[in-house]
Design an enzyme around this catalytic site. Structure first.
Site, PDB file in Angstrom:
ATOM      1  N   HIS A  82     -11.905  -9.655  -6.967  1.00  0.00           N
ATOM      2  CA  HIS A  82     -12.426  -8.745  -5.937  1.00  0.00           C
ATOM      3  C   HIS A  82     -13.724  -8.139  -6.462  1.00  0.00           C
ATOM      4  CE1 HIS A  82     -11.597  -6.312  -2.310  1.00  0.00           C
ATOM      5  NE2 HIS A  82     -12.305  -5.373  -2.917  1.00  0.00           N
ATOM      6  N   ASP A 161      -4.978   0.637   5.175  1.00  0.00           N
ATOM      7  CA  ASP A 161      -6.340   0.526   4.638  1.00  0.00           C
ATOM      8  C   ASP A 161      -7.320   0.135   5.738  1.00  0.00           C
ATOM      9  OD1 ASP A 161      -8.303   0.425   2.388  1.00  0.00           O
ATOM     10  OD2 ASP A 161      -8.480  -1.631   3.087  1.00  0.00           O
ATOM     11  N   ARG A 168     -13.497   5.763   7.038  1.00  0.00           N
ATOM     12  CA  ARG A 168     -14.353   6.157   5.905  1.00  0.00           C
ATOM     13  C   ARG A 168     -15.767   5.628   6.087  1.00  0.00           C
ATOM     14  NH1 ARG A 168     -11.746   3.478   1.123  1.00  0.00           N
ATOM     15  NH2 ARG A 168     -13.507   4.299  -0.041  1.00  0.00           N
ATOM     16  N   SER A 183      -7.757   1.762  -2.026  1.00  0.00           N
ATOM     17  CA  SER A 183      -8.084   0.751  -1.020  1.00  0.00           C
ATOM     18  C   SER A 183      -8.027  -0.648  -1.635  1.00  0.00           C
ATOM     19  CB  SER A 183      -9.488   1.046  -0.465  1.00  0.00           C
ATOM     20  OG  SER A 183     -10.013  -0.042   0.228  1.00  0.00           O
ATOM     21  N   LYS A 187      -4.495  -3.545  -1.407  1.00  0.00           N
ATOM     22  CA  LYS A 187      -4.663  -4.896  -0.852  1.00  0.00           C
ATOM     23  C   LYS A 187      -4.353  -5.953  -1.895  1.00  0.00           C
ATOM     24  CE  LYS A 187      -8.749  -3.780   0.523  1.00  0.00           C
ATOM     25  NZ  LYS A 187     -10.002  -3.333   1.084  1.00  0.00           N
TER      26      LYS A 187
HETATM   27  N1  URA Z   1     -13.855  -2.392  -1.373  1.00  0.00           N
HETATM   28  C1  URA Z   1     -12.688  -2.079  -0.779  1.00  0.00           C
HETATM   29  O1  URA Z   1     -11.885  -2.955  -0.455  1.00  0.00           O
HETATM   30  N2  URA Z   1     -12.401  -0.776  -0.552  1.00  0.00           N
HETATM   31  C2  URA Z   1     -13.238   0.213  -0.895  1.00  0.00           C
HETATM   32  O2  URA Z   1     -12.923   1.374  -0.666  1.00  0.00           O
HETATM   33  C3  URA Z   1     -14.462  -0.121  -1.501  1.00  0.00           C
HETATM   34  C4  URA Z   1     -14.747  -1.449  -1.737  1.00  0.00           C
END
Ligand code: URA
Length: 424
Positions: A82, A161, A168, A183, A187
């Site tokens: 990620h 999320d 957000r 967040s 995931k």
């Molecule tokens: N990437 C994400 O998935 N969530 C965030 O809050 C920031 C970057």
């Protein structure tokens, strides 16, 4: 318990209990708490911070808001990667097939662009026909068949999320270390991989601006991962200049293919090799140096490119039809000197204005627009030298706004390193 009491408590910098956090998330997801009250609470969380316990509790409640994907029908160790978000960051397009070509199962659920930063799913949609919304069964089957799949988040993966992030994004509450950690980690844990490598972008084009903040975020995510038995490795990498030479969805796919064919940006390749070596080392339980040899071999011998083509075919993409705008113009330097910086945030915003990103959730993306950088940081330019080419559709961008992104000076300054730290 009421939402007003909870907002008040956070305003007074008191720690919320697990029950209070669960009450907020459950009632926001089911629509009982409206956006304006949730926004007020999120802003109090951004300003007053969250304790480690609150962050861990929020992550748990968010994971529990939806499904946890069961990947046990895929044999072996499954790895995921990620990025916290950057400009020109097409790393996943290269990394996922490269790591899979070394025999490691790559299960990659990606997102769309956020603000000025790009998203892998938008980039893949620049390939005509590419299916980005695989069902869980299709996702698992493809990973079992060819070792890699990249898909958008399945319907019910961390719905909390999806809702909180969308809010957000439009309420100035994105840049919060605990909120970013919850967040991302909710995931990553719900999507079922065993090992997770996170590229924490640091700099003016990233959500995290300083190395100190990046370290705190990395350690928090590693700690959350540990609670769920997941190995998390964080690579802190520079995002003060765009990554590679292209910014814009279709152009970035083309650049990713260049790197897979051992051409293109050296920095991008360096980042791919660093992240890929860690992923292969975790996936095969081998030493980092050995993993690096495998990564280098498969990048050079074309196996990674072959795997990319297999993945595109499996997801119905037509690689001969990548969306690139036909109209272009170049911007030339008005000064002579060394390029000491290219403003990642500025360039990201310009591409967004060209139509390559969204200003509102419902905006349609123009996949073909973007920027091709003709010069890199550290190079010497003369007046009249081409700095970049703009691919556009309808809107042209004021030349001065583009020139303002280039810091051109008489003396050459030392460039920031690409990789700052690796935290395990
Ligand atoms: N990437 C994400 O998935 N969530 C965030 O809050 C920031 C970057």
């Amino acid at each position: 318990m009421t939402i007003l009491d909870i907002i008040d408590k956070k305003r007074l910098k008191q720690e919320l209990t697990f029950e209070e956090i669960k009450y907020v998330v459950d009632n926001f997801v089911n629509g009982n708490i409206p956006d304006y009250q949730m926004s007020a609470l999120l802003m109090a969380m951004v300003i007053n911070g969250m304790t480690e316990k609150e962050t861990i509790d929020l992550t748990k409640v968010m994971i529990d808001s939806g499904d946890i994907i069961d990947l046990s029908s895929i044999s072996g160790i499954k790895v995921d990667k990620h990025s916290t978000g950057g400009v020109g960051d097409k790393t996943t397009l290269i990394l996922a097939p490269l790591v899979a070509s070394c025999g490691v199962k790559v299960v990659k659920m990606s997102g769309r662009g956020l603000g000025h930063t790009g998203g892998t799913i938008d980039k893949l949609e620049a390939i005509k026909g590419f299916k980005v919304n695989l069902s869980v069964n299709e996702f698992i089957k493809q990973v079992n068949d060819i070792g890699v799949a990249i898909t958008s988040q399945t319907g019910n993966l961390v719905p909390a999320d999806k809702k909180i992030y969308a809010l957000r994004d439009v309420t100035g509450t994105v840049s919060s270390i605990p909120l970013i950690a919850t967040s991302i980690m909710s995931k990553k844990i719900a999507s079922g991989a065993d090992k997770i490598v996170i590229d924490v972008k640091v700099g003016n084009g990233a959500l995290i601006k300083t190395i100190e903040e990046a370290r705190i975020l990395a350690n928090l995510m590693i700690k959350i991962g540990k609670q769920y038995g997941k190995d998390v490795v964080c690579v802190l990498s520079d995002m003060n200049q765009p990554l590679g030479q292209t910014i814009g969805n279709g152009l970035e796919v083309v650049e990713a293919i260049h790197v897979l064919r051992v051409k293109g940006s050296i920095k991008l390749r360096e980042l791919v090799i660093t992240l890929g070596s860690i992923m292969v080392s975790l996936g095969k339980q081998i030493a980092l140096e050995e993993a690096k040899k495998e990564i280098m071999t498969n990048l050079i011998n074309g196996q990674a490119y072959q795997k990319f083509m297999e993945m595109v075919k499996a997801q119905n993409g037509d690689i001969d039809k990548i969306n690139i705008s036909f109209k272009s113009y170049s911007v030339k330097s008005k000064q002579e000197g060394y390029i000491n910086g290219i403003d990642a945030l500025g360039i990201g915003e310009i591409v967004r204005k060209l139509g390559g990103g969204r200003f509102h959730k419902e905006d349609e993306i123009n996949y073909g627009v973007g920027i091709l950088l003709e010069k890199s940081v550290g190079e010497y330019v003369k007046q009249g030298d081409k700095l970049l080419t703009v691919y556009y559709d309808e809107k042209r961008i004021d030349e001065q706004e583009i020139l303002n992104c280039f810091m051109i000076e008489k003396e050459r300054k030392e460039e920031k390193p690409l990789i700052y730290e690796i935290i395990e």
